[in-house]
Design a protein around this motif. Structure first.
Motif, PDB file in Angstrom:
ATOM      1  N   GLU A 185      72.579   9.849 -24.410  1.00 23.47           N
ATOM      2  CA  GLU A 185      72.866   9.611 -23.001  1.00 23.47           C
ATOM      3  C   GLU A 185      73.113  10.946 -22.303  1.00 23.47           C
ATOM      4  OE1 GLU A 185      76.546   7.589 -20.609  1.00 23.47           O
ATOM      5  OE2 GLU A 185      75.417   6.254 -21.944  1.00 23.47           O
ATOM      6  N   GLU A 186      72.743  11.032 -21.045  1.00 24.71           N
ATOM      7  CA  GLU A 186      72.926  12.257 -20.269  1.00 24.71           C
ATOM      8  C   GLU A 186      73.832  11.964 -19.081  1.00 24.71           C
ATOM      9  OE1 GLU A 186      72.882  15.987 -20.108  1.00 24.71           O
ATOM     10  OE2 GLU A 186      71.387  15.116 -21.449  1.00 24.71           O
ATOM     11  N   THR A 187      74.898  12.757 -18.910  1.00 20.23           N
ATOM     12  CA  THR A 187      75.842  12.573 -17.812  1.00 20.23           C
ATOM     13  C   THR A 187      75.824  13.813 -16.925  1.00 20.23           C
ATOM     14  OG1 THR A 187      77.243  11.142 -19.157  1.00 20.23           O
ATOM     15  CG2 THR A 187      78.251  12.135 -17.211  1.00 20.23           C
ATOM     16  N   PHE A 188      75.820  13.604 -15.614  1.00 24.59           N
ATOM     17  CA  PHE A 188      75.687  14.709 -14.672  1.00 24.59           C
ATOM     18  C   PHE A 188      76.229  14.263 -13.313  1.00 24.59           C
ATOM     19  CE2 PHE A 188      72.019  12.018 -14.560  1.00 24.59           C
ATOM     20  CZ  PHE A 188      71.654  11.926 -13.232  1.00 24.59           C
ATOM     21  N   TYR A 189      76.288  15.200 -12.377  1.00 24.37           N
ATOM     22  CA  TYR A 189      76.637  14.864 -11.008  1.00 24.37           C
ATOM     23  C   TYR A 189      75.355  14.630 -10.208  1.00 24.37           C
ATOM     24  CZ  TYR A 189      81.414  16.589 -11.793  1.00 24.37           C
ATOM     25  OH  TYR A 189      82.695  16.799 -12.256  1.00 24.37           O
ATOM     26  N   LEU A 190      75.327  13.522  -9.498  1.00 23.15           N
ATOM     27  CA  LEU A 190      74.259  13.272  -8.534  1.00 23.15           C
ATOM     28  C   LEU A 190      74.808  13.615  -7.151  1.00 23.15           C
ATOM     29  CD1 LEU A 190      71.365  11.982  -8.199  1.00 23.15           C
ATOM     30  CD2 LEU A 190      72.569   9.892  -7.545  1.00 23.15           C
ATOM     31  N   VAL A 191      74.156  14.562  -6.461  1.00 27.87           N
ATOM     32  CA  VAL A 191      74.690  15.064  -5.198  1.00 27.87           C
ATOM     33  C   VAL A 191      73.784  14.670  -4.040  1.00 27.87           C
ATOM     34  CG1 VAL A 191      75.872  16.980  -6.336  1.00 27.87           C
ATOM     35  CG2 VAL A 191      73.546  17.301  -5.454  1.00 27.87           C
ATOM     36  N   SER A 192      74.300  14.818  -2.842  1.00 27.50           N
ATOM     37  CA  SER A 192      73.556  14.388  -1.657  1.00 27.50           C
ATOM     38  C   SER A 192      72.691  15.490  -1.055  1.00 27.50           C
ATOM     39  CB  SER A 192      74.531  13.878  -0.590  1.00 27.50           C
ATOM     40  OG  SER A 192      75.470  14.883  -0.237  1.00 27.50           O
ATOM     41  N   SER A 193      73.007  16.755  -1.342  1.00 31.49           N
ATOM     42  CA  SER A 193      72.252  17.882  -0.765  1.00 31.49           C
ATOM     43  C   SER A 193      71.208  18.354  -1.762  1.00 31.49           C
ATOM     44  CB  SER A 193      73.185  19.037  -0.412  1.00 31.49           C
ATOM     45  OG  SER A 193      74.140  18.632   0.546  1.00 31.49           O
ATOM     46  N   CYS A 220      71.919  15.260 -24.595  1.00 32.93           N
ATOM     47  CA  CYS A 220      71.149  14.342 -25.426  1.00 32.93           C
ATOM     48  C   CYS A 220      70.301  15.078 -26.464  1.00 32.93           C
ATOM     49  CB  CYS A 220      70.247  13.471 -24.557  1.00 32.93           C
ATOM     50  SG  CYS A 220      69.043  14.392 -23.568  1.00 32.93           S
ATOM     51  N   ARG A 221      70.173  16.403 -26.316  1.00 35.73           N
ATOM     52  CA  ARG A 221      69.310  17.183 -27.215  1.00 35.73           C
ATOM     53  C   ARG A 221      69.676  16.958 -28.671  1.00 35.73           C
ATOM     54  NH1 ARG A 221      69.975  22.221 -29.665  1.00 35.73           N
ATOM     55  NH2 ARG A 221      68.044  23.397 -30.041  1.00 35.73           N
ATOM     56  N   ASN A 222      70.951  17.044 -29.004  1.00 35.76           N
ATOM     57  CA  ASN A 222      71.358  16.898 -30.400  1.00 35.76           C
ATOM     58  C   ASN A 222      71.077  15.497 -30.919  1.00 35.76           C
ATOM     59  OD1 ASN A 222      72.233  19.550 -30.572  1.00 35.76           O
ATOM     60  ND2 ASN A 222      74.355  19.053 -30.074  1.00 35.76           N
ATOM     61  N   HIS A 251      74.609   8.705 -14.950  1.00 35.24           N
ATOM     62  CA  HIS A 251      74.290   8.664 -16.374  1.00 35.24           C
ATOM     63  C   HIS A 251      72.852   8.182 -16.568  1.00 35.24           C
ATOM     64  CE1 HIS A 251      78.743   8.508 -16.831  1.00 35.24           C
ATOM     65  NE2 HIS A 251      78.644   7.685 -15.805  1.00 35.24           N
ATOM     66  N   TYR A 252      72.107   8.935 -17.378  1.00 39.00           N
ATOM     67  CA  TYR A 252      70.828   8.449 -17.871  1.00 39.00           C
ATOM     68  C   TYR A 252      71.072   7.817 -19.241  1.00 39.00           C
ATOM     69  CZ  TYR A 252      68.009  11.007 -14.424  1.00 39.00           C
ATOM     70  OH  TYR A 252      67.434  11.462 -13.269  1.00 39.00           O
ATOM     71  N   ARG A 253      70.845   6.530 -19.353  1.00 39.95           N
ATOM     72  CA  ARG A 253      70.903   5.866 -20.647  1.00 39.95           C
ATOM     73  C   ARG A 253      69.491   5.852 -21.212  1.00 39.95           C
ATOM     74  NH1 ARG A 253      74.866   0.911 -18.694  1.00 39.95           N
ATOM     75  NH2 ARG A 253      76.656   2.257 -18.195  1.00 39.95           N
ATOM     76  N   LYS A 311      59.101   1.241 -38.318  1.00 36.11           N
ATOM     77  CA  LYS A 311      59.490   1.418 -36.922  1.00 36.11           C
ATOM     78  C   LYS A 311      60.964   1.799 -36.870  1.00 36.11           C
ATOM     79  CE  LYS A 311      56.187  -2.114 -35.418  1.00 36.11           C
ATOM     80  NZ  LYS A 311      55.974  -3.366 -34.637  1.00 36.11           N
ATOM     81  N   ARG A 312      61.281   2.715 -35.990  1.00 38.31           N
ATOM     82  CA  ARG A 312      62.671   3.144 -35.818  1.00 38.31           C
ATOM     83  C   ARG A 312      62.962   3.289 -34.331  1.00 38.31           C
ATOM     84  NH1 ARG A 312      60.720   5.589 -40.408  1.00 38.31           N
ATOM     85  NH2 ARG A 312      62.077   5.576 -42.250  1.00 38.31           N
ATOM     86  N   TRP A 313      64.206   3.070 -33.960  1.00 39.96           N
ATOM     87  CA  TRP A 313      64.557   3.150 -32.543  1.00 39.96           C
ATOM     88  C   TRP A 313      66.020   3.536 -32.388  1.00 39.96           C
ATOM     89  CZ3 TRP A 313      62.987  -1.236 -35.110  1.00 39.96           C
ATOM     90  CH2 TRP A 313      63.978  -2.194 -35.372  1.00 39.96           C
ATOM     91  N   LEU A 314      66.341   3.968 -31.175  1.00 37.22           N
ATOM     92  CA  LEU A 314      67.709   4.397 -30.890  1.00 37.22           C
ATOM     93  C   LEU A 314      67.979   4.256 -29.399  1.00 37.22           C
ATOM     94  CD1 LEU A 314      70.355   5.809 -31.917  1.00 37.22           C
ATOM     95  CD2 LEU A 314      69.271   7.978 -31.310  1.00 37.22           C
ATOM     96  N   MET A 315      69.122   3.691 -29.076  1.00 34.65           N
ATOM     97  CA  MET A 315      69.644   3.716 -27.715  1.00 34.65           C
ATOM     98  C   MET A 315      71.161   3.661 -27.814  1.00 34.65           C
ATOM     99  SD  MET A 315      68.926   1.404 -24.255  1.00 34.65           S
ATOM    100  CE  MET A 315      70.096   0.107 -24.638  1.00 34.65           C
ATOM    101  N   ASP A 316      71.800   4.825 -27.752  1.00 32.00           N
ATOM    102  CA  ASP A 316      73.264   4.872 -27.776  1.00 32.00           C
ATOM    103  C   ASP A 316      73.737   6.111 -27.027  1.00 32.00           C
ATOM    104  OD1 ASP A 316      73.017   7.071 -29.490  1.00 32.00           O
ATOM    105  OD2 ASP A 316      73.544   5.942 -31.299  1.00 32.00           O
ATOM    106  N   ASP A 317      75.044   6.355 -27.071  1.00 32.40           N
ATOM    107  CA  ASP A 317      75.574   7.442 -26.244  1.00 32.40           C
ATOM    108  C   ASP A 317      75.224   8.829 -26.770  1.00 32.40           C
ATOM    109  OD1 ASP A 317      77.232   7.447 -28.450  1.00 32.40           O
ATOM    110  OD2 ASP A 317      79.087   7.106 -27.331  1.00 32.40           O
ATOM    111  N   THR A 318      74.657   8.931 -27.983  1.00 31.24           N
ATOM    112  CA  THR A 318      74.264  10.251 -28.486  1.00 31.24           C
ATOM    113  C   THR A 318      73.073  10.815 -27.729  1.00 31.24           C
ATOM    114  OG1 THR A 318      72.772   9.412 -30.211  1.00 31.24           O
ATOM    115  CG2 THR A 318      75.109   9.688 -30.793  1.00 31.24           C
TER     116      THR A 318
END
Length: 207
Positions: free
Chosen positions: A141-149, A187-189, A118-120, A132-139
């Motif tokens: 966030e990016e979830t993916f598979y991290l692989v070894s190859s 995370c695009r949306n 996950h990229y937070r 000033k405005r800011w955001l850090m939440d699951d909207t």
């Protein structure tokens, strides 16, 4: 609305432009500015680092600007081994792209060859001294598979795309076309909603 994206990473700028395509936002990067300080990313969270970068660059440019930062978290990895905001660091060493690919490929191999990751992400925007405005939440966030190859291709500015696999399609990020990448980057949306809200609020203030 013209905004400066607080980075010199052209790949990140192009990615953000694609995510915000169609919105009333024109992006510039920092490449045309000289003598900007290097901001040490020593915060304990992505939002801390995004804030530090945005505030520093705003002081030097005096223009509306935003900065982003990310932390990487890998399922199954002990908490003390989580990269977090130190994605490019291994101890005191700053890894180059190939070193990152080798390191994270080895981590994934130790977790069975594929791990949920996950990229937070965080964003901090400064329009003026008192806006000033800011955001850090699951909207955003990016979830993916991290692989070894690793994929043989390398994506400039995004070294871990060679180890990242889209959960839905099963394709390496390095293989995704623009349409597939738009769908894969969940995370695009969240980023679009953030900027849409900024645009709406500015229009309301000026109406």
């Amino acid at each position: 609305m013209e905004l400066i994206y607080g980075t010199r990473n052209r790949a990140k700028v192009m990615s953000m432009k694609k995510m915000l395509s169609g919105l009333d936002v024109q992006l510039r990067d920092l490449c045309s500015f000289e003598y900007l300080p290097v901001v040490e990313e020593i915060g304990s969270s992505p939002l801390d680092n995004a804030r530090a970068k945005a505030e520093t660059y705003y002081r030097f440019t005096g223009r509306p600007i935003f900065a982003c930062d990310s932390g990487l978290f890998i399922d199954g990895l002990d908490s003390e081994l989580q990269p977090g905001v130190k994605i490019k660091r291994l101890g005191d060493k700053v890894m180059n792209d190939e070193e990152m690919i080798n390191h994270y490929g080895e981590l994934s191999a130790e977790l069975g060859g594929r791990a949920m990751a996950h990229y937070r992400n965080a964003i901090f925007l400064i329009l003026s001294d008192d806006q000033k405005r800011w955001l850090m939440d699951d909207t955003i966030e990016e979830t993916f598979y991290l692989v070894s190859s690793p994929h043989p291709a390398r994506v400039g500015g995004f070294p871990l795309n060679s180890l990242s696999v889209d959960i839905q399609s099963g394709k390496y990020f390095a293989d995704l076309n623009d349409e597939e990448r738009s769908s894969a980057y969940h995370c695009r949306n969240g980023f679009r909603d953030f900027f849409n809200e900024v645009i709406r609020s500015l229009k309301d203030e000026n109406s």
